[in-house]
Write an enzyme that holds these catalytic residues in place. Sequence first.
Site, PDB file in Angstrom:
ATOM      1  N   GLY A 121       0.849  -1.190   0.000  1.00  0.00           N
ATOM      2  CA  GLY A 121       0.000   0.000   0.000  1.00  0.00           C
ATOM      3  C   GLY A 121       0.882   1.236   0.000  1.00  0.00           C
ATOM      4  O   GLY A 121       1.070   1.900  -1.018  1.00  0.00           O
ATOM      5  N   ARG A 166      -0.955  11.481  11.386  1.00  0.00           N
ATOM      6  CA  ARG A 166       0.065  10.466  11.668  1.00  0.00           C
ATOM      7  C   ARG A 166       1.029  10.863  12.783  1.00  0.00           C
ATOM      8  O   ARG A 166       1.548  10.008  13.479  1.00  0.00           O
ATOM      9  CB  ARG A 166       0.808  10.067  10.391  1.00  0.00           C
ATOM     10  CG  ARG A 166      -0.128   9.427   9.348  1.00  0.00           C
ATOM     11  CD  ARG A 166       0.590   8.786   8.179  1.00  0.00           C
ATOM     12  NE  ARG A 166       1.335   7.619   8.578  1.00  0.00           N
ATOM     13  CZ  ARG A 166       2.641   7.578   8.712  1.00  0.00           C
ATOM     14  NH1 ARG A 166       3.375   8.657   8.458  1.00  0.00           N
ATOM     15  NH2 ARG A 166       3.248   6.472   9.096  1.00  0.00           N
ATOM     16  N   TYR A 223       1.098   8.339  15.749  1.00  0.00           N
ATOM     17  CA  TYR A 223       2.291   7.469  15.816  1.00  0.00           C
ATOM     18  C   TYR A 223       3.595   8.221  16.051  1.00  0.00           C
ATOM     19  O   TYR A 223       4.664   7.619  15.987  1.00  0.00           O
ATOM     20  CB  TYR A 223       2.478   6.685  14.504  1.00  0.00           C
ATOM     21  CG  TYR A 223       1.234   6.202  13.815  1.00  0.00           C
ATOM     22  CD1 TYR A 223       0.384   5.280  14.419  1.00  0.00           C
ATOM     23  CD2 TYR A 223       0.908   6.655  12.531  1.00  0.00           C
ATOM     24  CE1 TYR A 223      -0.749   4.844  13.765  1.00  0.00           C
ATOM     25  CE2 TYR A 223      -0.227   6.220  11.874  1.00  0.00           C
ATOM     26  CZ  TYR A 223      -1.051   5.307  12.492  1.00  0.00           C
ATOM     27  OH  TYR A 223      -2.176   4.875  11.839  1.00  0.00           O
ATOM     28  N   CYS A 264      -8.018  22.338  17.766  1.00  0.00           N
ATOM     29  CA  CYS A 264      -8.066  22.811  19.135  1.00  0.00           C
ATOM     30  C   CYS A 264      -7.579  21.699  20.054  1.00  0.00           C
ATOM     31  O   CYS A 264      -8.357  21.104  20.805  1.00  0.00           O
ATOM     32  CB  CYS A 264      -9.511  23.178  19.441  1.00  0.00           C
ATOM     33  SG  CYS A 264      -9.600  24.432  20.657  1.00  0.00           S
ATOM     34  N   GLU A 265      -6.307  21.389  19.939  1.00  0.00           N
ATOM     35  CA  GLU A 265      -5.766  20.241  20.662  1.00  0.00           C
ATOM     36  C   GLU A 265      -4.237  20.346  20.620  1.00  0.00           C
ATOM     37  O   GLU A 265      -3.661  20.419  19.524  1.00  0.00           O
ATOM     38  CB  GLU A 265      -6.257  18.972  19.944  1.00  0.00           C
ATOM     39  CG  GLU A 265      -5.845  17.727  20.592  1.00  0.00           C
ATOM     40  CD  GLU A 265      -6.855  16.590  20.360  1.00  0.00           C
ATOM     41  OE1 GLU A 265      -8.062  16.855  20.223  1.00  0.00           O
ATOM     42  OE2 GLU A 265      -6.403  15.452  20.327  1.00  0.00           O
TER      43      GLU A 265
HETATM   44  N1  LLP Z   1      -2.402  -5.870   3.822  1.00  0.00           N
HETATM   45  C1  LLP Z   1      -3.038  -5.789   5.011  1.00  0.00           C
HETATM   46  C2  LLP Z   1      -3.861  -6.898   5.437  1.00  0.00           C
HETATM   47  C3  LLP Z   1      -2.893  -4.646   5.807  1.00  0.00           C
HETATM   48  O1  LLP Z   1      -3.515  -4.594   6.981  1.00  0.00           O
HETATM   49  C4  LLP Z   1      -2.092  -3.574   5.355  1.00  0.00           C
HETATM   50  C5  LLP Z   1      -1.947  -2.354   6.152  1.00  0.00           C
HETATM   51  C6  LLP Z   1      -1.461  -3.691   4.092  1.00  0.00           C
HETATM   52  C7  LLP Z   1      -1.634  -4.859   3.365  1.00  0.00           C
HETATM   53  C8  LLP Z   1      -0.611  -2.603   3.508  1.00  0.00           C
HETATM   54  O2  LLP Z   1       0.474  -2.266   4.300  1.00  0.00           O
HETATM   55  P1  LLP Z   1       1.528  -1.193   3.703  1.00  0.00           P
HETATM   56  O3  LLP Z   1       2.177  -1.813   2.502  1.00  0.00           O
HETATM   57  O4  LLP Z   1       0.754   0.003   3.368  1.00  0.00           O
HETATM   58  O5  LLP Z   1       2.461  -0.944   4.841  1.00  0.00           O
HETATM   59  N2  LLP Z   1      -2.203   3.982   9.166  1.00  0.00           N
HETATM   60  C9  LLP Z   1      -0.859   3.444   9.325  1.00  0.00           C
HETATM   61  C10 LLP Z   1      -0.656   2.219   8.500  1.00  0.00           C
HETATM   62  C11 LLP Z   1      -1.663   1.129   8.799  1.00  0.00           C
HETATM   63  C12 LLP Z   1      -1.465  -0.083   7.922  1.00  0.00           C
HETATM   64  C13 LLP Z   1      -2.603  -1.021   8.088  1.00  0.00           C
HETATM   65  N3  LLP Z   1      -2.536  -2.187   7.262  1.00  0.00           N
HETATM   66  C14 LLP Z   1       0.165   4.533   8.979  1.00  0.00           C
HETATM   67  O6  LLP Z   1      -0.248   5.654   8.681  1.00  0.00           O
HETATM   68  O7  LLP Z   1       1.359   4.297   9.044  1.00  0.00           O
END
Ligand code: LLP
Length: 435
Positions: free
Chosen positions: A290, A328, A332, A359-360
């Site tokens: 992703g 983010r 995090y 406001c935080e």
């Molecule tokens: N497959 C599954 C089942 C997942 O849960 C995820 C991400 C991906 C693929 C893709 O992962 P990537 O290649 O994007 O690392 N909001 C967080 C990231 C949460 C990822 C959740 N799952 C951030 O902003 O870092």
Amino acid sequence: MLYENLHITNNGELMIADTSTLDLTKQYGTPLYVMDKQQIIKNIKMYKEAITTFDNAQILYASKACDFLAMFQLCKQENIGVDVVSIGELYTAIKANIPVEHIYYHGNSKTYQELEYAIQNKVGCIVIDAIEEIHMIQEIASQYNYIQKALLRITPNIDPHTFDEVKTGVLDCKFGFAIGTELIDTAIQEIQKSSNIDFVGFHCHIGSQIFEYDAYQKTMDIMLQFVKQMQETYQIHTKELNIGGGFGIPYTNEDSTICITTLFNQLASQLQQFCQTHSIEIPKILIEPGRSIVANSGITLYTINGVKQIPNARNYVNIDGGMTDNPRYALYKSKYTIVCANKMHQPHDSMYTIAGHCCESGDLIAKDVYLPQNLQRNDTLAVLTTGAYNYSMSNNYNRFTKPAVIWVDGNKHQIVVHKETLDDLLRNDVTIKEA
Ligand code: LLP
């Protein structure tokens, strides 16, 4: 500069591809998400080449990273599949005419209605994440006289070095069925009883923003042992093995990198060797990147509303966006590279903390980053590497509107998501009658 698609003009202005960031801010205002379409295509091409090391493999873009319609359309154009995690993403993928057989539907808490929508629309594969799902899929699929393809999500008990909120492969985790627990046997037995489920294999995903080759190799090893055990115990011949995504990308110069080609070469030979040794048919490999498809294509542009210097403390820069368009840091403590888009020639040597408009107090975009000394109102800040998990995590806290998304392609650009209007905020609100 961190990325090859960013340049600086002789006047010290930031360009993305061949497009001036300052021209974009004049035309569309800020905050503004800007993404370089060719960079996304390049990232997809890199994955397409890297997976050729496997005999049979498929890319599923993890759409949660950036999930507006145009992004799904680009996946269709590039002929890659998608992983969706909600009915909203599934709906958008269908609207983009992604062939349904290339859509994999995830989620640890799917409802009956959502599963019914997915099955009615003949979604390619459902990744089963809970026992109850097996029963619901069986019930719905038999009602529709349909055989639904499915994978089972496994947690391989791997702890990659990444931040806690995105670890998904550890035993104590809300996702999937943990290896070594009886729940897996129950799930398999239930699936084997379900005549309307075409069970094709297993899925795992250990987390996000991972740089360790080792973590993926261990996962592959554990999953292959598991595949072997499933063949011996339940005569299951795994046709598909989905190894998830999570491949890390650098946000700052201090971050590491991971070479996908090297990683996939290692995994492919591991797979081949294991299957040969144990007389197992080599399964099709699925990957779900992703972040690494979209992150480095995007920047976010903000306007500075003011600068506050607190003696013996920090210098704060107030911008016209914040945790509403990029939560983010708040979630995090994520780090970013930030530049002043209209003062690129000036040394970035003074320390500032970038404060959002909410406001935080926790609404920051970055703490203690270096920018030019003479920052002032109306300067433009560019936060780099915001193509992933920024637009898709944006929200309306404090009733701020979500920014537009612009795609640039060389020196051309187009809007792919309109800026929300104030009326959009009221769209679902009901005016009650005054007493
Ligand atoms: N497959 C599954 C089942 C997942 O849960 C995820 C991400 C991906 C693929 C893709 O992962 P990537 O290649 O994007 O690392 N909001 C967080 C990231 C949460 C990822 C959740 N799952 C951030 O902003 O870092």
